[in-house]
Write a protein that holds these residues in place. Structure first.
Motif, PDB file in Angstrom:
ATOM      1  N   ARG A 206       2.841   0.386 -17.466  1.00  0.00           N
ATOM      2  CA  ARG A 206       4.221   0.281 -17.008  1.00  0.00           C
ATOM      3  C   ARG A 206       4.204  -0.092 -15.529  1.00  0.00           C
ATOM      4  NH1 ARG A 206       7.121   5.801 -18.935  1.00  0.00           N
ATOM      5  NH2 ARG A 206       5.620   6.599 -17.423  1.00  0.00           N
ATOM      6  N   TYR A 207       5.380  -0.442 -15.003  1.00  0.00           N
ATOM      7  CA  TYR A 207       5.479  -0.833 -13.598  1.00  0.00           C
ATOM      8  C   TYR A 207       6.593  -0.054 -12.918  1.00  0.00           C
ATOM      9  CZ  TYR A 207       2.342  -4.755 -14.391  1.00  0.00           C
ATOM     10  OH  TYR A 207       1.248  -5.522 -14.699  1.00  0.00           O
ATOM     11  N   SER A 208       6.313   0.394 -11.715  1.00  0.00           N
ATOM     12  CA  SER A 208       7.329   1.046 -10.898  1.00  0.00           C
ATOM     13  C   SER A 208       8.261  -0.019 -10.335  1.00  0.00           C
ATOM     14  CB  SER A 208       6.663   1.828  -9.761  1.00  0.00           C
ATOM     15  OG  SER A 208       7.610   2.215  -8.791  1.00  0.00           O
ATOM     16  N   VAL A 209       9.531   0.071 -10.665  1.00  0.00           N
ATOM     17  CA  VAL A 209      10.487  -0.945 -10.211  1.00  0.00           C
ATOM     18  C   VAL A 209      10.617  -0.963  -8.687  1.00  0.00           C
ATOM     19  CG1 VAL A 209      12.898  -1.688 -10.323  1.00  0.00           C
ATOM     20  CG2 VAL A 209      11.730  -0.905 -12.398  1.00  0.00           C
ATOM     21  N   PRO A 210      10.740   0.201  -7.997  1.00  0.00           N
ATOM     22  CA  PRO A 210      10.857   0.148  -6.532  1.00  0.00           C
ATOM     23  C   PRO A 210       9.658  -0.524  -5.860  1.00  0.00           C
ATOM     24  CG  PRO A 210      11.539   2.297  -7.335  1.00  0.00           C
ATOM     25  CD  PRO A 210      10.930   1.584  -8.499  1.00  0.00           C
ATOM     26  N   LEU A 211       8.434  -0.197  -6.296  1.00  0.00           N
ATOM     27  CA  LEU A 211       7.259  -0.807  -5.691  1.00  0.00           C
ATOM     28  C   LEU A 211       7.170  -2.297  -6.010  1.00  0.00           C
ATOM     29  CD1 LEU A 211       4.414   1.862  -6.119  1.00  0.00           C
ATOM     30  CD2 LEU A 211       5.556   1.140  -4.008  1.00  0.00           C
ATOM     31  N   THR A 212       7.599  -2.671  -7.205  1.00  0.00           N
ATOM     32  CA  THR A 212       7.566  -4.084  -7.578  1.00  0.00           C
ATOM     33  C   THR A 212       8.529  -4.891  -6.711  1.00  0.00           C
ATOM     34  OG1 THR A 212       7.013  -3.484  -9.856  1.00  0.00           O
ATOM     35  CG2 THR A 212       7.854  -5.700  -9.483  1.00  0.00           C
ATOM     36  N   VAL A 213       9.736  -4.369  -6.519  1.00  0.00           N
ATOM     37  CA  VAL A 213      10.712  -5.053  -5.666  1.00  0.00           C
ATOM     38  C   VAL A 213      10.239  -5.050  -4.212  1.00  0.00           C
ATOM     39  CG1 VAL A 213      13.089  -4.995  -4.815  1.00  0.00           C
ATOM     40  CG2 VAL A 213      12.611  -4.528  -7.227  1.00  0.00           C
ATOM     41  N   LEU A 214       9.641  -3.948  -3.773  1.00  0.00           N
ATOM     42  CA  LEU A 214       9.127  -3.879  -2.400  1.00  0.00           C
ATOM     43  C   LEU A 214       8.053  -4.932  -2.163  1.00  0.00           C
ATOM     44  CD1 LEU A 214       9.012  -2.477   0.355  1.00  0.00           C
ATOM     45  CD2 LEU A 214       7.371  -0.854  -0.627  1.00  0.00           C
ATOM     46  N   SER A 215       7.220  -5.192  -3.156  1.00  0.00           N
ATOM     47  CA  SER A 215       6.183  -6.205  -2.996  1.00  0.00           C
ATOM     48  C   SER A 215       6.798  -7.593  -2.788  1.00  0.00           C
ATOM     49  CB  SER A 215       5.250  -6.210  -4.206  1.00  0.00           C
ATOM     50  OG  SER A 215       5.932  -6.612  -5.381  1.00  0.00           O
ATOM     51  N   LEU A 216       7.948  -7.871  -3.411  1.00  0.00           N
ATOM     52  CA  LEU A 216       8.642  -9.144  -3.182  1.00  0.00           C
ATOM     53  C   LEU A 216       9.160  -9.217  -1.758  1.00  0.00           C
ATOM     54  CD1 LEU A 216       9.967 -11.790  -4.085  1.00  0.00           C
ATOM     55  CD2 LEU A 216      11.889 -10.441  -4.968  1.00  0.00           C
ATOM     56  N   VAL A 217       9.738  -8.134  -1.274  1.00  0.00           N
ATOM     57  CA  VAL A 217      10.247  -8.108   0.103  1.00  0.00           C
ATOM     58  C   VAL A 217       9.110  -8.315   1.093  1.00  0.00           C
ATOM     59  CG1 VAL A 217      11.400  -6.680   1.838  1.00  0.00           C
ATOM     60  CG2 VAL A 217      12.186  -6.645  -0.536  1.00  0.00           C
TER      61      VAL A 217
ATOM     62  N   ALA B 134      -0.429  -1.580  -7.094  1.00  0.00           N
ATOM     63  CA  ALA B 134      -0.106  -0.153  -6.972  1.00  0.00           C
ATOM     64  C   ALA B 134       1.120   0.215  -7.788  1.00  0.00           C
ATOM     65  CB  ALA B 134       0.116   0.200  -5.500  1.00  0.00           C
ATOM     66  N   ALA B 135       1.958  -0.772  -8.132  1.00  0.00           N
ATOM     67  CA  ALA B 135       3.139  -0.502  -8.950  1.00  0.00           C
ATOM     68  C   ALA B 135       2.777  -0.243 -10.406  1.00  0.00           C
ATOM     69  CB  ALA B 135       4.119  -1.673  -8.859  1.00  0.00           C
ATOM     70  N   MET B 136       1.534  -0.522 -10.806  1.00  0.00           N
ATOM     71  CA  MET B 136       1.121  -0.290 -12.192  1.00  0.00           C
ATOM     72  C   MET B 136       0.955   1.200 -12.465  1.00  0.00           C
ATOM     73  SD  MET B 136      -1.735  -3.301 -12.612  1.00  0.00           S
ATOM     74  CE  MET B 136      -2.296  -2.544 -14.140  1.00  0.00           C
ATOM     75  N   GLU B 137       1.473   1.619 -13.599  1.00  0.00           N
ATOM     76  CA  GLU B 137       1.334   3.005 -14.035  1.00  0.00           C
ATOM     77  C   GLU B 137       0.646   3.006 -15.394  1.00  0.00           C
ATOM     78  OE1 GLU B 137       5.293   4.462 -14.121  1.00  0.00           O
ATOM     79  OE2 GLU B 137       5.502   4.583 -11.928  1.00  0.00           O
ATOM     80  N   LEU B 138      -0.487   3.677 -15.454  1.00  0.00           N
ATOM     81  CA  LEU B 138      -1.234   3.752 -16.710  1.00  0.00           C
ATOM     82  C   LEU B 138      -1.985   5.073 -16.765  1.00  0.00           C
ATOM     83  CD1 LEU B 138      -4.241   3.067 -15.461  1.00  0.00           C
ATOM     84  CD2 LEU B 138      -3.481   0.717 -15.768  1.00  0.00           C
ATOM     85  N   ASN B 139      -2.583   5.334 -17.895  1.00  0.00           N
ATOM     86  CA  ASN B 139      -3.297   6.591 -18.091  1.00  0.00           C
ATOM     87  C   ASN B 139      -4.728   6.458 -17.564  1.00  0.00           C
ATOM     88  OD1 ASN B 139      -3.746   9.239 -18.991  1.00  0.00           O
ATOM     89  ND2 ASN B 139      -4.715   8.479 -20.856  1.00  0.00           N
ATOM     90  N   GLY B 140      -4.825   6.315 -16.255  1.00  0.00           N
ATOM     91  CA  GLY B 140      -6.138   6.156 -15.646  1.00  0.00           C
ATOM     92  C   GLY B 140      -6.001   5.852 -14.170  1.00  0.00           C
ATOM     93  N   ASP B 141      -7.133   5.670 -13.532  1.00  0.00           N
ATOM     94  CA  ASP B 141      -7.176   5.336 -12.108  1.00  0.00           C
ATOM     95  C   ASP B 141      -7.729   3.932 -11.941  1.00  0.00           C
ATOM     96  OD1 ASP B 141      -6.311   7.920 -11.357  1.00  0.00           O
ATOM     97  OD2 ASP B 141      -8.366   8.681 -11.588  1.00  0.00           O
ATOM     98  N   ILE B 142      -7.078   3.167 -11.068  1.00  0.00           N
ATOM     99  CA  ILE B 142      -7.540   1.817 -10.766  1.00  0.00           C
ATOM    100  C   ILE B 142      -8.487   1.886  -9.575  1.00  0.00           C
ATOM    101  CG2 ILE B 142      -6.834  -0.504 -10.066  1.00  0.00           C
ATOM    102  CD1 ILE B 142      -4.178  -0.044 -11.432  1.00  0.00           C
ATOM    103  N   ARG B 143      -9.662   1.320  -9.746  1.00  0.00           N
ATOM    104  CA  ARG B 143     -10.662   1.289  -8.684  1.00  0.00           C
ATOM    105  C   ARG B 143     -11.016  -0.161  -8.366  1.00  0.00           C
ATOM    106  NH1 ARG B 143     -14.681   6.051 -11.121  1.00  0.00           N
ATOM    107  NH2 ARG B 143     -13.131   7.761 -11.020  1.00  0.00           N
TER     108      ARG B 143
END
Length: 279
Positions: free
Chosen positions: A78-89, A132-141
């Motif tokens: 899933r994606y966090s909408v606030p972080l996704t929009v912030l990345s565009l700004v 960073a806007a990605m939300e999943l059942n794990g950690d991104i490294r």
């Protein structure tokens, strides 16, 4: 447990579409910057802002179209909408800083270096903020060396794009520069994605309900895509941008010729009057 990453879920469709959007944003941005150089008396701030927004929107759209094809087989994303929009700004603002530096100070070594570094790091910040806007059942490294390489590519791509913006004037030359810029931006994106590893958590994701990544991203992509189309209309209907500098200058005397004084039949009589008046 390491997740199984697939960055090309839909084959070549998402990379190709992402590349087209990066090229479109780059082409529109370069032509807008060229507009301020061809005619310095035009509304420079407005054209530079339109160019920066076009480039930033093209890069952001490229990133998230490419991310539609990204998946981790063992978990949903899933994606966090606030972080996704912030990345565009962030993309628009930071690209704007670089564009305004070069647009007002030219392509000198100092201004181009500063603008290239700022813009390149901004593009990279947009990329990793979008990640960073990605939300999943794990950690991104991330692999540090590959991330560093993506930063180098981002700075080099931004510097080359800004140099082309103030150095390349012709329409076809700008089109070629935008194609190269699309390759560089796409290369930076997929280099950054090559640095990604996903370490899954022990809990299962079967109970995680919610919208799919595509259904979340597509509505957010609609706005920047519509903006790029409208910017394309503005550029297409501006004769100075379509013709280019050389052709415009050659046609300008024909459209607005200097009036030449016609010989007057009364000129000798006027001279005679002036002489008679001086006696």
């Amino acid at each position: 447990m390491e997740g199984t990453i697939d960055g090309f879920r839909y084959g070549a469709v998402t990379p190709a579409a992402a590349y087209v959007m990066a090229c479109l944003g780059g082409a529109l941005g370069l032509r807008c910057i060229v507009r301020t150089l061809i005619n310095p008396e035009s509304w420079r701030t407005g054209w530079l802002a339109l160019g920066a927004t076009s480039i930033g929107s093209g890069i952001w759209t490229m990133h998230f179209i490419a991310m539609i094809g990204f998946q981790v087989e063992e978990t949903r994303i899933r994606y966090s909408v606030p972080l996704t929009v912030l990345s565009l700004v962030v993309a628009i603002v930071v690209v704007g800083i670089g564009v305004f530096i070069v647009g007002h100070r030219g392509a000198g070594a100092a201004s181009l270096s500063v603008a290239g570094v700022i813009t390149g790091l901004g593009v990279a910040a947009m990329h990793y903020l979008g990640m960073a806007a990605m939300e999943l059942n794990g950690d991104i490294r991330y692999d540090t060396v590959t991330v560093g390489l993506s930063l180098v590519i981002a700075v080099a791509a931004a510097s080359a794009a800004l140099w082309a913006a103030v150095s390349v004037r012709g329409f076809l030359a700008s089109l070629g520069a935008s194609l190269v810029m699309g390759v560089a931006v796409s290369g930076m994106h997929y280099t950054g994605m090559a640095a990604v590893d996903v370490h899954l958590h022990a809990t299962a994701m079967d109970s995680w309900s919610g919208d799919s990544p595509t259904s979340l991203l597509l509505p957010m992509l609609l706005g920047p895509c519509v903006f790029l189309l409208l910017a394309g209309v503005v550029v297409m209907f501006d004769p100075l941008l379509v013709l280019g500098e050389g052709e415009w200058n050659r046609k300008a005397p024909r459209t607005a010729p200097e009036p030449e004084p016609a010989p007057s039949a009364f000129a000798p009589r006027n001279k005679g009057r002036q002489r008679s008046g001086s006696w």
